[in-house]
Design an enzyme around this catalytic site. Sequence first.
Site, mmCIF file in Angstrom:
data_model
loop_
_atom_site.group_PDB
_atom_site.id
_atom_site.type_symbol
_atom_site.label_atom_id
_atom_site.label_comp_id
_atom_site.label_asym_id
_atom_site.label_seq_id
_atom_site.Cartn_x
_atom_site.Cartn_y
_atom_site.Cartn_z
ATOM 1 N N LYS A 1 -58.461 -52.358 68.452
ATOM 2 C CA LYS A 1 -57.142 -51.854 68.053
ATOM 3 C C LYS A 1 -56.078 -52.920 68.167
ATOM 4 O O LYS A 1 -55.180 -53.005 67.328
ATOM 5 C CB LYS A 1 -56.738 -50.654 68.924
ATOM 6 C CG LYS A 1 -57.360 -49.346 68.508
ATOM 7 C CD LYS A 1 -56.554 -48.189 69.070
ATOM 8 C CE LYS A 1 -57.178 -46.855 68.714
ATOM 9 N NZ LYS A 1 -56.436 -45.732 69.298
ATOM 10 N N LYS B 1 -58.235 -41.608 59.459
ATOM 11 C CA LYS B 1 -56.908 -41.199 59.008
ATOM 12 C C LYS B 1 -56.101 -42.387 58.527
ATOM 13 O O LYS B 1 -55.121 -42.233 57.806
ATOM 14 C CB LYS B 1 -56.149 -40.491 60.125
ATOM 15 C CG LYS B 1 -55.830 -41.419 61.281
ATOM 16 C CD LYS B 1 -54.754 -40.837 62.157
ATOM 17 C CE LYS B 1 -54.560 -41.653 63.406
ATOM 18 N NZ LYS B 1 -54.151 -43.050 63.225
ATOM 19 N N LYS C 1 -66.295 -45.634 59.049
ATOM 20 C CA LYS C 1 -66.022 -44.283 59.523
ATOM 21 C C LYS C 1 -64.910 -43.635 58.706
ATOM 22 O O LYS C 1 -63.969 -44.319 58.293
ATOM 23 C CB LYS C 1 -65.553 -44.342 60.978
ATOM 24 C CG LYS C 1 -66.572 -43.797 61.961
ATOM 25 C CD LYS C 1 -66.064 -43.880 63.374
ATOM 26 C CE LYS C 1 -65.273 -42.650 63.774
ATOM 27 N NZ LYS C 1 -65.011 -42.576 65.218
#
Length: 346
Positions: A115, A210, A207
């Site tokens: 991240k 969002k 994956k």
Amino acid sequence: MTEQTQRVFSGVQPTGNLHLGNYLGAIKRFVEMQDSYECIYCVVDMHAITVWQDPQELSRNTREVTAAYIAAGIKPDEHIIFNQSQVPQHAELAWIFNCVARMGWLNRMTQFKDKAGKNAENSSVGLYAYPNLMAADILAYRATHVPVGEDQKQHLELARDIAQKFNNDFSKSIKQAGFKDGFFPQPEPLILGEATRVMSLKDGSKKMSKSDPSDLSRLNLLDDAETIARKVKKARTDPDALPSEPKGLDGRPEAANLVSIYAALSDQTTADVLNEYGGQQFSVFKPALVDLAVEKLGPMGAEMKRLMDDKTYIDGVLAKGGEQARAIAEPIMDNVKRIVGFIRAK
Ligand code: TRP
């Protein structure tokens, strides 16, 4: 451990755009656990702000996750649904865990590296310490079972290490407080099985997410029937017919993904699905998947919308859940303070 309730704790971040991956990978499993465990399902708003959130969006997204929990079938009268920030014990215990966990442990967390990327210097301290807060979420209730996806396994192992180090570091004091076999349990991961890793509709190696810029890559829980149909029709596939056995899906990530979505939505195994559709072209399989997805997601999305419009109800569920959660976490946190040696008013 001394005798303990079998207690499930899990959480979903309110960061918007709930999609099929959140449903099949987490929420649907949460629903299934209600019959066997006492369950606490949290909307982890304090985790969400480890990256900046627009305040209005954060409130909206918190209600969206709550609505999804309820629309999917979690029963707020039988189990606890609440948002994290309503229970101060999460933050209190997280601070103690900041002092138990080692820098070296957190430096190994792959999700932070992913991240933060090259931008670690500019990440919030919260993003770095996030796994300690997650450990606190679980252990503030001395939860024994934690349904999580594969990507959270490392964080759960960290929670186990923290529990163990706390039990060791304070073993004498824990005994004095009357706990014979350590204070915190070792929370068990319940790693979610088949079809819980839902992949992008546009790229079977990524994956479903969002944050994918293409909305066509995912089925959102609030998509209407028309949108679902359009996205499934446009989903990437390959030119071959479906195989009749799961092994035939090797090396065909897009086909494997669609079959496993079908399996999960219909509560079957991929083998069952291929028994039925083996040898068929996508021109047959995709419309069947559209029908199934619309049948399962349509009513749930509609119910979510209805609930999200009823803020009084949603906020009431969260308030009541918060109260019930505090009733469990308070005495546990009182014991933690006593064990650590903090002086408290009687
Ligand atoms: N970190 C989890 C995620 O991003 C969410 C989460 C926060 C969680 N606290 C938790 C999951 C405690 C299980 C238990 O998906």
